[in-house]
Design a protein around this motif. Structure first.
Motif, short mmCIF file in Angstrom:
data_model
loop_
_atom_site.label_atom_id
_atom_site.label_comp_id
_atom_site.label_asym_id
_atom_site.label_seq_id
_atom_site.Cartn_x
_atom_site.Cartn_y
_atom_site.Cartn_z
N ILE A 36 10.52 -0.93 7.27
CA ILE A 36 11.22 -2.15 7.28
C ILE A 36 10.28 -3.39 7.37
O ILE A 36 10.05 -4.37 6.88
CB ILE A 36 12.44 -2.12 8.12
N ALA A 37 9.21 -3.17 8.51
CA ALA A 37 8.51 -3.98 8.84
C ALA A 37 7.23 -4.18 7.61
O ALA A 37 6.47 -5.31 7.64
CB ALA A 37 7.65 -3.68 10.10
N GLY A 38 7.34 -3.33 6.73
CA GLY A 38 6.42 -3.60 5.64
C GLY A 38 5.07 -3.20 5.72
O GLY A 38 3.85 -3.66 5.11
N VAL A 39 4.70 -2.11 6.57
CA VAL A 39 3.47 -1.59 6.61
C VAL A 39 2.78 -0.94 5.33
O VAL A 39 3.70 -0.63 4.67
CB VAL A 39 3.31 -0.37 7.91
N ARG A 40 1.53 -0.80 5.30
CA ARG A 40 1.12 -0.33 4.08
C ARG A 40 1.41 0.93 3.44
O ARG A 40 1.72 1.86 4.31
CB ARG A 40 -0.39 -0.24 4.11
N LYS A 41 1.63 1.19 2.33
CA LYS A 41 2.41 2.35 1.84
C LYS A 41 1.25 3.66 2.12
O LYS A 41 1.76 4.84 2.48
CB LYS A 41 2.49 2.41 0.22
N ARG A 42 0.01 3.31 2.23
CA ARG A 42 -1.19 4.34 2.59
C ARG A 42 -0.83 4.76 4.00
O ARG A 42 -0.90 6.05 4.20
CB ARG A 42 -2.50 3.83 2.44
N LEU A 43 -0.49 4.05 4.75
CA LEU A 43 -0.48 4.30 6.16
C LEU A 43 0.96 5.28 6.23
O LEU A 43 0.96 6.03 7.04
CB LEU A 43 -0.09 3.28 7.29
N ILE A 44 2.25 5.17 5.60
CA ILE A 44 3.33 5.55 5.50
C ILE A 44 3.08 7.10 5.15
O ILE A 44 3.30 8.02 5.42
CB ILE A 44 4.30 4.93 4.79
N ALA A 45 2.01 7.28 4.09
CA ALA A 45 1.65 8.59 3.20
C ALA A 45 1.01 9.25 4.23
O ALA A 45 1.22 10.56 4.54
CB ALA A 45 1.00 8.20 2.03
N ALA A 46 -0.06 8.59 5.06
CA ALA A 46 -0.81 9.46 6.06
C ALA A 46 0.11 9.89 7.03
O ALA A 46 0.01 11.00 7.65
CB ALA A 46 -1.61 8.44 6.71
N LEU A 47 0.97 9.00 7.75
CA LEU A 47 2.09 9.60 8.83
C LEU A 47 2.81 10.56 8.17
O LEU A 47 3.06 11.47 9.06
CB LEU A 47 2.78 8.26 9.32
N THR A 48 3.43 10.67 7.08
CA THR A 48 4.04 11.68 6.46
C THR A 48 3.25 13.02 6.53
O THR A 48 3.80 14.04 6.83
CB THR A 48 4.49 11.36 5.13
N MET A 49 2.36 13.06 6.16
CA MET A 49 1.18 14.29 6.07
C MET A 49 0.77 14.72 7.37
O MET A 49 1.03 15.98 7.66
CB MET A 49 -0.33 13.72 5.20
N VAL A 50 0.66 13.81 8.50
CA VAL A 50 0.52 14.20 10.08
C VAL A 50 1.93 14.64 10.55
O VAL A 50 1.81 15.98 10.90
CB VAL A 50 0.38 13.07 10.65
N ALA A 51 2.99 14.26 10.13
CA ALA A 51 4.54 14.76 10.49
C ALA A 51 4.42 16.10 9.77
O ALA A 51 4.97 17.12 10.41
CB ALA A 51 5.46 13.77 10.18
N GLY A 52 4.25 16.26 8.59
CA GLY A 52 4.29 17.62 7.82
C GLY A 52 3.29 18.84 8.49
O GLY A 52 3.73 19.88 8.69
N ALA A 53 2.23 18.37 8.92
CA ALA A 53 1.39 19.17 9.60
C ALA A 53 1.78 19.66 11.05
O ALA A 53 1.47 20.56 11.43
CB ALA A 53 -0.24 18.69 9.64
N GLY A 54 2.51 18.51 11.73
CA GLY A 54 3.10 19.12 12.91
C GLY A 54 4.27 19.90 12.69
O GLY A 54 4.22 20.66 13.58
N VAL A 55 4.99 19.61 11.66
CA VAL A 55 5.92 20.49 11.51
C VAL A 55 5.59 21.99 11.29
O VAL A 55 6.03 23.10 11.90
CB VAL A 55 6.99 20.26 10.36
N PHE A 56 4.42 22.22 10.43
CA PHE A 56 3.83 23.69 10.19
C PHE A 56 3.30 24.25 11.42
O PHE A 56 3.58 25.34 11.71
CB PHE A 56 2.63 23.20 9.06
N ALA A 57 2.60 23.21 12.31
CA ALA A 57 2.10 23.61 13.49
C ALA A 57 3.07 24.32 14.34
O ALA A 57 2.82 25.16 15.03
CB ALA A 57 1.07 22.89 14.19
N VAL A 58 4.23 23.66 14.40
CA VAL A 58 5.32 24.25 15.41
C VAL A 58 5.83 25.53 15.14
O VAL A 58 6.16 26.56 15.87
CB VAL A 58 6.47 23.02 15.43
#
Length: 388
Positions: free
Chosen positions: A196-218
């Motif tokens: 909602i704050a409008g951060v760059r899409k690249r950051l959102i994509a990077a955070l999504t990848m980090v979250a996915g990696a975290g779920v995989f690690a769990v």
């Protein structure tokens, strides 16, 4: 003379409350009616699902009504405060929520239903700090991301980093309990604030990848508790062990399906009366609606929840300051995610995560947090934009 003065003052107070410039008249009445309807339905469902086993003739209904009354008081207090002033208190609210989460992992904490998420207060009352952490995180996230960088409409990079640190700290403390469901809600709150704050899409994509990696690690390092793994196993294939890990899912579907179109009537559900569905007054309360009120009753609950979301979106869209927009939009995302997960797990399209249905499920701290969020929405509605 004194009596005449008092007689004059009474109508004067009523005029201030009901006058054209009164804040009360600017409240979103449709949202409040929908929330009230959900609370009434929830009370009936709690009564039906607890009357045969809870202590006392009225089960847990009296306690539930007390929680709702206290929640309404908190809602009214929050709604009466200028939401822009809340920006200054956001760090304090966030700090208090962290203190509460920290106390849970001390000897003061207690384990209920497999999660070490509670602090017992005595007299049958307990508090779950992770519910207040939702409010604390959304306020601090909105505060940090509301200030755009100079010459831009995007938040400053340093503020984004601070918001991510705040989210990581909160989610980390919740995962120590462990409470995967609440951690997921907190992640949605943080992510929705960033979007909602409008951060760059690249950051959102990077955070999504980090979250996915975290779920995989769990899952790869087997960091989940056995009962949490069992819930995902039951979601993938409830027939694997219908009397074990798949029991909740199977009984939930039976209860909802048996209600058919019009339901069996309040207090008439055999699955509910026989307590075949565990935790039916909290996480699985939607099954009571399905069995006793049928498809039409279940749709009514969903429609009322939808009204809350749509009115919240309208408040966020019409708000003229970034902080109010961020708070309102994040609350809508929080409610929408939790509603979808709760209803979804009862009908078999989502894994069981132990999240209550907002405004309907039995609960003290969750009720307080939900109604505080409604108070925030009303405060933004009153002062977030100009009225003609």
């Amino acid at each position: 003379m004194t009596g005449r003065t008092a007689a004059v003052r009474r109508p004067s107070l009523l005029r201030r409350v009901a006058g054209e410039n009164s804040a009360v008249r600017r409240f979103d009445g449709l949202m409040l009616v929908a929330v009230a309807g959900l609370c009434v339905i929830g009370t009936l469902l709690v009564w039906s699902s607890t009357r045969t086993w809870a202590p006392g003739a009225t089960g847990l209904v009296k306690k539930h009504l007390l929680n709702q009354a206290l929640g309404v008081v908190l809602c009214g207090i929050v709604a009466s405060i200028d939401h822009r002033a809340m920006r200054a208190y956001a760090p304090l609210v966030f700090l208090m929520s962290l203190v509460g989460l920290g106390l849970v992992i001390t000897p003061l904490g207690a384990t209920i239903n497999g999660s070490h998420s509670w602090i017992l207060l005595g007299g049958g009352f307990a508090v779950q700090p992770s519910e207040f952490a939702k409010v604390g995180l959304l306020l601090i996230t909105a505060m940090l991301l509301a200030q755009p960088a100079e010459g831009s409409d995007r938040p400053r990079g340093f503020d984004v980093v601070l918001a991510l640190l705040a989210a990581a700290l909160t989610i980390g403390l919740v995962m120590l309990q462990p409470d995967l469901g609440t951690a997921m809600v907190l992640a949605v709150i943080a992510a929705s604030g960033l979007i909602i704050a409008g951060v760059r899409k690249r950051l959102i994509a990077a955070l999504t990848m980090v979250a996915g990696a975290g779920v995989f690690a769990v899952f790869y390092f087997q960091l989940l508790e056995p009962y949490q793994v069992a819930r995902f196993t039951a979601f993938v294939d409830p027939s694997v062990d219908p009397r074990g890990v798949g029991y909740n899912s199977t009984q939930s579907l039976i209860a909802i399906g048996s209600g058919q179109l019009l339901g069996k009537g309040l207090l008439g559900g055999g699955q509910t009366t026989g307590r075949f569905v565990p935790e039916q007054h909290t996480d699985f309360i939607f099954t009571v609606a399905g069995e006793e009120f049928g498809f039409l009753g279940s749709v009514t609950v969903v429609l009322l929840l939808g009204v809350v979301l749509l009115r919240g979106l309208k408040i966020a869209r019409q708000c003229e300051d970034r902080f109010g927009t961020l708070v309102a939009g994040t609350i809508v995302c929080w409610f929408a995610f939790q509603m979808f997960i709760n209803v979804g797990m009862t009908i078999g399209i989502m894994p069981i995560t132990g999240l209550p249905l907002p405004f309907v499920s039995y609960g003290g701290t969750a009720t307080f947090a939900n109604l505080i969020a409604v108070g925030l929405l009303q405060a933004i509605r009153v002062r977030g934009h100009s009225f003609t």
